[in-house]
Motif scaffolding. Structure first.
Motif, short mmCIF file in Angstrom:
data_model
loop_
_atom_site.label_atom_id
_atom_site.label_comp_id
_atom_site.label_asym_id
_atom_site.label_seq_id
_atom_site.Cartn_x
_atom_site.Cartn_y
_atom_site.Cartn_z
N GLN A 105 29.70 38.29 41.98
CA GLN A 105 28.44 38.73 41.39
C GLN A 105 28.34 38.39 39.90
O GLN A 105 27.30 37.97 39.42
N THR A 106 29.43 38.58 39.16
CA THR A 106 29.39 38.32 37.72
C THR A 106 29.47 36.83 37.41
O THR A 106 28.89 36.37 36.43
N GLY A 107 30.21 36.09 38.23
CA GLY A 107 30.28 34.65 38.03
C GLY A 107 31.27 34.21 36.98
O GLY A 107 31.94 33.19 37.14
N SER A 108 31.44 34.95 35.91
CA SER A 108 32.28 34.53 34.80
C SER A 108 33.62 35.27 34.72
O SER A 108 34.56 34.80 34.10
N SER A 109 33.70 36.43 35.35
CA SER A 109 34.91 37.24 35.27
C SER A 109 36.00 36.70 36.19
O SER A 109 35.72 36.16 37.25
N SER A 110 37.25 36.86 35.77
CA SER A 110 38.37 36.45 36.61
C SER A 110 38.66 37.55 37.63
O SER A 110 38.27 38.71 37.46
N TYR A 111 39.37 37.18 38.70
CA TYR A 111 39.73 38.15 39.73
C TYR A 111 40.59 39.26 39.13
O TYR A 111 40.42 40.44 39.43
N LEU A 112 41.53 38.88 38.24
CA LEU A 112 42.43 39.85 37.62
C LEU A 112 41.66 40.85 36.78
O LEU A 112 41.92 42.07 36.83
N GLU A 113 40.69 40.37 36.01
CA GLU A 113 39.88 41.26 35.18
C GLU A 113 39.07 42.22 36.05
O GLU A 113 39.00 43.42 35.78
N CYS A 114 38.48 41.68 37.13
CA CYS A 114 37.70 42.54 38.04
C CYS A 114 38.58 43.58 38.69
O CYS A 114 38.16 44.73 38.88
N ASN A 115 39.79 43.20 39.04
CA ASN A 115 40.72 44.14 39.67
C ASN A 115 41.06 45.28 38.70
O ASN A 115 41.11 46.45 39.09
N LYS A 116 41.29 44.95 37.43
CA LYS A 116 41.60 45.97 36.42
C LYS A 116 40.41 46.90 36.20
O LYS A 116 40.57 48.12 36.07
#
Length: 347
Positions: A105-116
């Motif tokens: 959905q955000t397009g720019s965020s990394s998976y690790l950042e989203c997980n945190k």
């Protein structure tokens, strides 16, 4: 000058600086090896080497730095607002945010950042935790009661039938194609007391109570990541067919029930309703993972799996007539187990 400052730091109350200064003094002043220092101080040799390297490259200032620890995660305002809303609003079919969904959905965020981000969010809001994705029968029935009872409820399942090894006449070959079976059973149909009849005219089945597909899947992709992507696309196309078929024939909101298998999760975590629907005309679809303690439901689905796999293993040459015969066999078995599954999942 450096040695004197190190001696002062060794005697300071800053435990981190004192430890580093002690290690460096043992190396520079006493001539100890990094191996001996690590044993004396009870820390790893790599840490000792890092302390010495930092001192040699950056001087005493590096030793005096306070321990920064783990930085508190600052959630961007746009993501913070996003995770407070339901993913259903953004065409996902799961009602809880997951890292891959947030990343999409955000397009720019990394998976690790989203997980945190989600870890911090669910820690502060336990009631919204990801564990709530799985539901038992009581929770599912209560959820359905809150919505219209006329909503379509589909039980969806997919599994690997087998491959084409030894299925080209009498020649035994290394397989290049896997065959997957996907089916969806409309539980509303059977809850209304309807039944499948083998002698029922085809015209009356314009609204079939189930969808069934046997799909070939090429293993020609060079790596496992690409094969996984290709499989998700294959499975996702079946989900799109279910939604399109149900929306065109029944025009209800939909609930999809799935077992919590890894393949089901990998597809649904990234699945979104097709963009071909107009924003005002999109079907409302919500998926639910069923708890693994539903032994009876698993028993029926496992029975269907085993029967179809056994029939597939008996095929010597994969061609259109053999696949058609497997389709007829599957439809017959679905008609047998569907009423029992309906009794289990819907009152």
């Amino acid at each position: 000058m450096g040695i004197e400052v190190l001696i002062q730091l060794k005697q300071s109350n800053n435990k981190r600086a004192s430890l580093r200064a002690t290690c460096i003094l043992m190396y520079l002043k006493d001539g100890y090896s990094t191996t001996k220092i690590s044993k004396e101080m009870g820390i790893s040799q790599r840490s000792v080497q890092r302390y010495i390297r930092d001192f040699q490259q950056n001087g005493i200032n590096r030793i005096q730095q306070e321990n920064r620890g783990r930085k508190r995660l600052i959630i961007p305002e746009d993501i913070s607002k996003l995770i407070e809303e339901s993913p259903l609003k953004y065409d996902f079919i799961l009602n809880k945010w997951l890292p891959s969904m947030l990343q999409t959905q955000t397009g720019s965020s990394s998976y690790l950042e989203c997980n945190k981000v989600l870890f911090e969010h669910y820690k502060e809001n336990p009631s919204k935790s990801v564990e709530a994705l799985s539901t038992d029968l009581k929770g599912l029935r209560k959820h359905l009661e809150l919505h219209s009872l006329a909503d379509s409820v589909w039980l969806v399942h997919g599994f690997k039938l087998g491959n084409d090894r030894g299925k080209r006449g009498t020649v035994n070959v290394h397989y290049l194609i896997d065959y997957y079976c996907f089916f969806a059973i409309n539980l509303n149909h059977y809850s209304e007391g309807d039944n499948c009849q083998e002698d029922e005219p085809t015209e009356s089945l314009s609204k079939k109570p189930y969808l069934f597909s046997i799909s070939p899947f090429s293993r020609s992709a060079k790596n496992s990541l690409q094969r996984e992507t290709n499989f998700r696309e294959l499975y996702a196309s079946f989900f799109h067919n279910i939604i399109e078929y149900s929306f065109e024939n029944f025009e209800h909101s939909m609930h999809l029930l799935l077992l919590p298998t890894q393949k089901n999760k990998s597809v649904l975590y990234r699945f979104r309703i097709s963009e071909k629907y107009k924003s005002t005309d999109k079907p409302r679809v919500e998926a639910h993972f069923l708890n693994s303690n539903l032994k009876n439901g698993y028993k029926h689905l496992q029975y269907l799996e085993s029967e179809l796999k056994r029939d597939f293993s008996g095929i010597r040459t994969i061609d259109e007539p053999s696949i058609d015969a497997l389709h007829r066999r599957a439809e017959k078995e679905i008609c047998l187990i569907a009423p029992e599954l309906t009794t289990l999942f819907r009152k």
